[in-house]
Design an enzyme around this catalytic site. Structure first.
Site, PDB file in Angstrom:
ATOM      1  N   ASP A  80       3.826   0.939  12.070  1.00  0.00           N
ATOM      2  CA  ASP A  80       2.624   0.335  11.497  1.00  0.00           C
ATOM      3  C   ASP A  80       2.423  -1.121  11.942  1.00  0.00           C
ATOM      4  O   ASP A  80       1.443  -1.755  11.553  1.00  0.00           O
ATOM      5  CB  ASP A  80       2.669   0.392   9.963  1.00  0.00           C
ATOM      6  CG  ASP A  80       2.321   1.780   9.440  1.00  0.00           C
ATOM      7  OD1 ASP A  80       2.063   2.685  10.250  1.00  0.00           O
ATOM      8  OD2 ASP A  80       2.313   1.964   8.207  1.00  0.00           O
ATOM      9  N   LYS A 131       0.833  -1.211   0.000  1.00  0.00           N
ATOM     10  CA  LYS A 131       0.000   0.000   0.000  1.00  0.00           C
ATOM     11  C   LYS A 131       0.865   1.257   0.000  1.00  0.00           C
ATOM     12  O   LYS A 131       0.641   2.169  -0.794  1.00  0.00           O
ATOM     13  CB  LYS A 131      -0.901  -0.007   1.241  1.00  0.00           C
ATOM     14  CG  LYS A 131      -1.513   1.342   1.574  1.00  0.00           C
ATOM     15  CD  LYS A 131      -2.168   1.308   2.936  1.00  0.00           C
ATOM     16  CE  LYS A 131      -2.483   2.672   3.480  1.00  0.00           C
ATOM     17  NZ  LYS A 131      -1.315   3.427   3.946  1.00  0.00           N
ATOM     18  N   ASN A 132       1.834   1.308   0.890  1.00  0.00           N
ATOM     19  CA  ASN A 132       2.589   2.558   1.032  1.00  0.00           C
ATOM     20  C   ASN A 132       3.486   2.846  -0.169  1.00  0.00           C
ATOM     21  O   ASN A 132       3.935   3.979  -0.331  1.00  0.00           O
ATOM     22  CB  ASN A 132       3.401   2.556   2.338  1.00  0.00           C
ATOM     23  CG  ASN A 132       2.493   2.696   3.554  1.00  0.00           C
ATOM     24  OD1 ASN A 132       1.307   2.974   3.424  1.00  0.00           O
ATOM     25  ND2 ASN A 132       3.047   2.478   4.737  1.00  0.00           N
ATOM     26  N   ARG A 159      -9.051   0.047   3.596  1.00  0.00           N
ATOM     27  CA  ARG A 159      -8.160   1.019   2.942  1.00  0.00           C
ATOM     28  C   ARG A 159      -6.824   0.386   2.600  1.00  0.00           C
ATOM     29  O   ARG A 159      -6.150   0.827   1.665  1.00  0.00           O
ATOM     30  CB  ARG A 159      -7.872   2.194   3.893  1.00  0.00           C
ATOM     31  CG  ARG A 159      -8.953   3.245   3.940  1.00  0.00           C
ATOM     32  CD  ARG A 159      -8.486   4.453   4.735  1.00  0.00           C
ATOM     33  NE  ARG A 159      -7.084   4.694   4.487  1.00  0.00           N
ATOM     34  CZ  ARG A 159      -6.158   4.901   5.435  1.00  0.00           C
ATOM     35  NH1 ARG A 159      -6.503   4.933   6.700  1.00  0.00           N
ATOM     36  NH2 ARG A 159      -4.908   5.100   5.112  1.00  0.00           N
TER      37      ARG A 159
HETATM   38  C1  UD1 Z   1       3.960   6.948   6.301  1.00  0.00           C
HETATM   39  C2  UD1 Z   1       2.908   5.884   6.176  1.00  0.00           C
HETATM   40  C3  UD1 Z   1       2.354   5.541   7.541  1.00  0.00           C
HETATM   41  C4  UD1 Z   1       3.459   5.199   8.509  1.00  0.00           C
HETATM   42  C5  UD1 Z   1       4.533   6.284   8.504  1.00  0.00           C
HETATM   43  C6  UD1 Z   1       5.768   5.914   9.324  1.00  0.00           C
HETATM   44  C7  UD1 Z   1       1.917   6.354   3.983  1.00  0.00           C
HETATM   45  C8  UD1 Z   1       0.720   6.874   3.273  1.00  0.00           C
HETATM   46  N1  UD1 Z   1       1.849   6.364   5.322  1.00  0.00           N
HETATM   47  O1  UD1 Z   1       3.289   8.095   6.803  1.00  0.00           O
HETATM   48  O2  UD1 Z   1       1.489   4.431   7.390  1.00  0.00           O
HETATM   49  O3  UD1 Z   1       2.906   5.134   9.808  1.00  0.00           O
HETATM   50  O4  UD1 Z   1       4.991   6.512   7.173  1.00  0.00           O
HETATM   51  O5  UD1 Z   1       6.365   4.755   8.838  1.00  0.00           O
HETATM   52  O6  UD1 Z   1       2.882   5.919   3.393  1.00  0.00           O
HETATM   53  N2  UD1 Z   1       6.669  14.721  10.309  1.00  0.00           N
HETATM   54  C9  UD1 Z   1       6.922  16.067  10.490  1.00  0.00           C
HETATM   55  N3  UD1 Z   1       6.831  16.900   9.403  1.00  0.00           N
HETATM   56  C10 UD1 Z   1       6.499  16.473   8.158  1.00  0.00           C
HETATM   57  C11 UD1 Z   1       6.258  15.094   7.976  1.00  0.00           C
HETATM   58  C12 UD1 Z   1       6.345  14.238   9.062  1.00  0.00           C
HETATM   59  O7  UD1 Z   1       7.210  16.506  11.589  1.00  0.00           O
HETATM   60  O8  UD1 Z   1       6.447  17.283   7.230  1.00  0.00           O
HETATM   61  C13 UD1 Z   1       6.753  13.788  11.442  1.00  0.00           C
HETATM   62  C14 UD1 Z   1       5.404  13.155  11.774  1.00  0.00           C
HETATM   63  O9  UD1 Z   1       4.669  13.963  12.659  1.00  0.00           O
HETATM   64  C15 UD1 Z   1       5.811  11.837  12.391  1.00  0.00           C
HETATM   65  C16 UD1 Z   1       7.113  11.475  11.659  1.00  0.00           C
HETATM   66  O10 UD1 Z   1       7.565  12.693  11.063  1.00  0.00           O
HETATM   67  O11 UD1 Z   1       6.106  11.993  13.748  1.00  0.00           O
HETATM   68  C17 UD1 Z   1       6.982  10.412  10.599  1.00  0.00           C
HETATM   69  O12 UD1 Z   1       6.064  10.808   9.622  1.00  0.00           O
HETATM   70  P1  UD1 Z   1       6.171  10.321   8.121  1.00  0.00           P
HETATM   71  O13 UD1 Z   1       7.296   9.358   7.991  1.00  0.00           O
HETATM   72  O14 UD1 Z   1       6.131  11.519   7.230  1.00  0.00           O
HETATM   73  O15 UD1 Z   1       4.852   9.526   7.944  1.00  0.00           O
HETATM   74  P2  UD1 Z   1       3.915   9.525   6.693  1.00  0.00           P
HETATM   75  O16 UD1 Z   1       4.726   9.577   5.431  1.00  0.00           O
HETATM   76  O17 UD1 Z   1       2.810  10.510   6.886  1.00  0.00           O
END
Ligand code: UD1
Length: 439
Positions: A328, A22-23, A420
């Site tokens: 996850d 999915k990701n 999802r």
């Molecule tokens: C993706 C996955 C999600 C998984 C996560 C961590 C998808 C759609 N989702 O989410 O299932 O739980 O990776 O493996 O692929 N952060 C910031 N600023 C940003 C972006 C992130 O501070 O601009 C922080 C977030 O609050 C969080 C951490 O970074 O604490 C990790 O987030 P991130 O790796 O970006 O997760 P997603 O890509 O949203």
């Protein structure tokens, strides 16, 4: 209301097959916008997040054709729109990948802020940092919520030209790393992204784009280098007219979920179509609990089984970016720990609000205390069936595992969260003996 009904207490045994990740696919589908010719992608999981991505592509003007089970031919040649349809954008967290892809394609992009799992605050400041460093101008459209707090409701990006540069992320983020790649693939010159996330789906996105003619190196390490190319020729081998198909990588988390289900039901399951080294940390934690995990040499199979009737041992887990223990998988692992002997500590270092499932698991008899950044699990001999809800995607997966391991019947509502991200979950689990049905 749709629900899953599970009669627990059956050992899962037999063979189960993992779908595409999915990701990965939620970034690869938007990435097709960067191509100048059609492409074919297979091993696409049958999940609602994919449906949303395909709807967005169609609404932007792409031609999407399903040519077989899990195989799609996508042609973005006629895409001229740059606004992600709002209703679709809001349904799925990963709709933010359309921002990077549209920016890379046409220098403009607009999207409402995404929905998806509510795991606490989910900022996108690092995504914006990447876009702005490459030369885009970002406008944040803000609103106030019912408590009067301001929040970003939509983002609009614009640029005359994206120029290769050095992007240094302040936070290790999967989404920001993927979006930085999408936006820089066709930028002028060389881009380096530092402090990248290293998850398998980042490697998969880079592999997909390279397969289509991009020049990305270092994916899977902390530093990715992208040599901008003016166009992507698609998966037609150079000097040939043969169209090659790109296969999405197997889903690490779906595989991990099946591993946890096999363990928690004290079963014996062969999980096919996996990449064993993606599962190393999950396998290590399961082994600490007394579960047997065997990678079958030279085959994409992992066997998970439990010998004897001793209770699982307690252990500690701390979620971390890859190659650490995946956030996850935290709820699914918590189910196993809730029936292990003794005290286990869970530390969640990625998301602040990933413990909503605890209330539900307590209904099934689990004894879990929440702490500032985690949980303490006091193992109980067994869980019992109850009516619970899927609070988010992985919490829902945890409820299924708990229901399968528990005594008696469990009903899970809000299963749209589960659908999802898990392809044909009911059929797959029934294939290894689970008594689960969708009602
Ligand atoms: C993706 C996955 C999600 C998984 C996560 C961590 C998808 C759609 N989702 O989410 O299932 O739980 O990776 O493996 O692929 N952060 C910031 N600023 C940003 C972006 C992130 O501070 O601009 C922080 C977030 O609050 C969080 C951490 O970074 O604490 C990790 O987030 P991130 O790796 O970006 O997760 P997603 O890509 O949203």
């Amino acid at each position: 209301m749709d629900k899953f009904v599970i009669e627990g207490g059956t050992r899962l045994t037999g063979d189960i097959y993992v779908s595409g990740a999915k990701n990965s696919v939620v970034a690869i589908l938007p990435a097709t916008l960067l191509l100048d010719v059609p492409c074919i992608i297979d091993n696409v999981p049958d999940i609602s997040d994919v449906e949303i991505c395909l709807t967005i592509l169609r609404e932007l003007g792409a031609e999407v054709e399903k040519t077989g089970e899990g195989t799609y031919r996508i042609s973005c040649e006629n895409v001229s729109r740059y606004t992600v349809p709002e209703a679709q954008a809001r349904k799925m967290r990963a709709s933010y990948y359309f921002l990077g892809a549209l920016l890379g394609r046409c220098g403009r992009a607009k999207a409402a802020m995404p929905g998806g799992c509510n795991l606490g605050e989910r900022p996108i400041d690092q995504h914006l940092l990447a876009f702005e460093t490459l030369g885009a101008y970002a406008t944040l459209i803000k609103r106030r919520n019912m408590r009067g707090e301001e929040y970003v409701d939509a983002v609009e990006l614009e640029t005359d030209r994206l120029t290769g540069t050095n992007i240094s992320l302040n936070v290790v983020s999967v989404g920001a790393t993927m979006n930085a790649i999408l936006a820089s693939v066709k930028a002028d010159g060389i881009t380096t992204i530092e402090n990248c996330a290293r998850e398998p789906h980042i490697v998969d996105l880079a592999n997909f784009l390279n397969y289509m003619g991009a020049r990305i190196s270092g994916a899977g390490t902390h530093k990715i280098t992208i040599e901008g190319v003016p166009f992507l020729r698609g998966n037609v081998a150079e000097g040939s007219v043969e169209t090659r198909t790109y296969s999405v990588v197997p889903d690490q988390i779906e595989a991990g979920t099946f591993m946890a289900a096999a363990a928690a039901t004290r079963g014996d399951v062969m999980i096919h179509g996996v990449i064993p080294h993606h599962l190393k940390d999950i396998a290590d934690r399961l082994r600490e609990c007394g579960v047997r995990v065997e990678e079958i040499e030279n085959e994409d199979i992992v066997r998970v089984y439990v010998e004897g009737d001793k209770r699982f041992r307690a252990t500690n887990i701390r979620t971390e970016p890859y190659p650490g223990f995946p956030t996850d998988m935290q709820p699914q692992m918590a189910v196993l720990l809730s029936i292990a002997e003794g005290q286990s500590n869970i530390t969640e270092s990625v998301w602040e609000d990933r413990f909503k499932y605890v209330t539900e698991l307590r209904r099934m008899g689990a004894n879990i205390d929440l702490t500032r950044d985690g949980a303490i699990v006091w193992g109980v001999p067994r869980l019992h069936g109850a009516s619970v809800k899927a609070c988010d995607l992985r919490a829902g997966a945890a409820m299924i595992i708990a229901g399968l391991a528990a005594e008696g019947a469990t009903e899970i509502t809000d299963i749209y969260h589960i659908e999802r991200g898990y392809s044909h979950i009911v059929e797959k689990l029934r294939g290894i003996g689970a008594r689960i049905q969708r009602e």
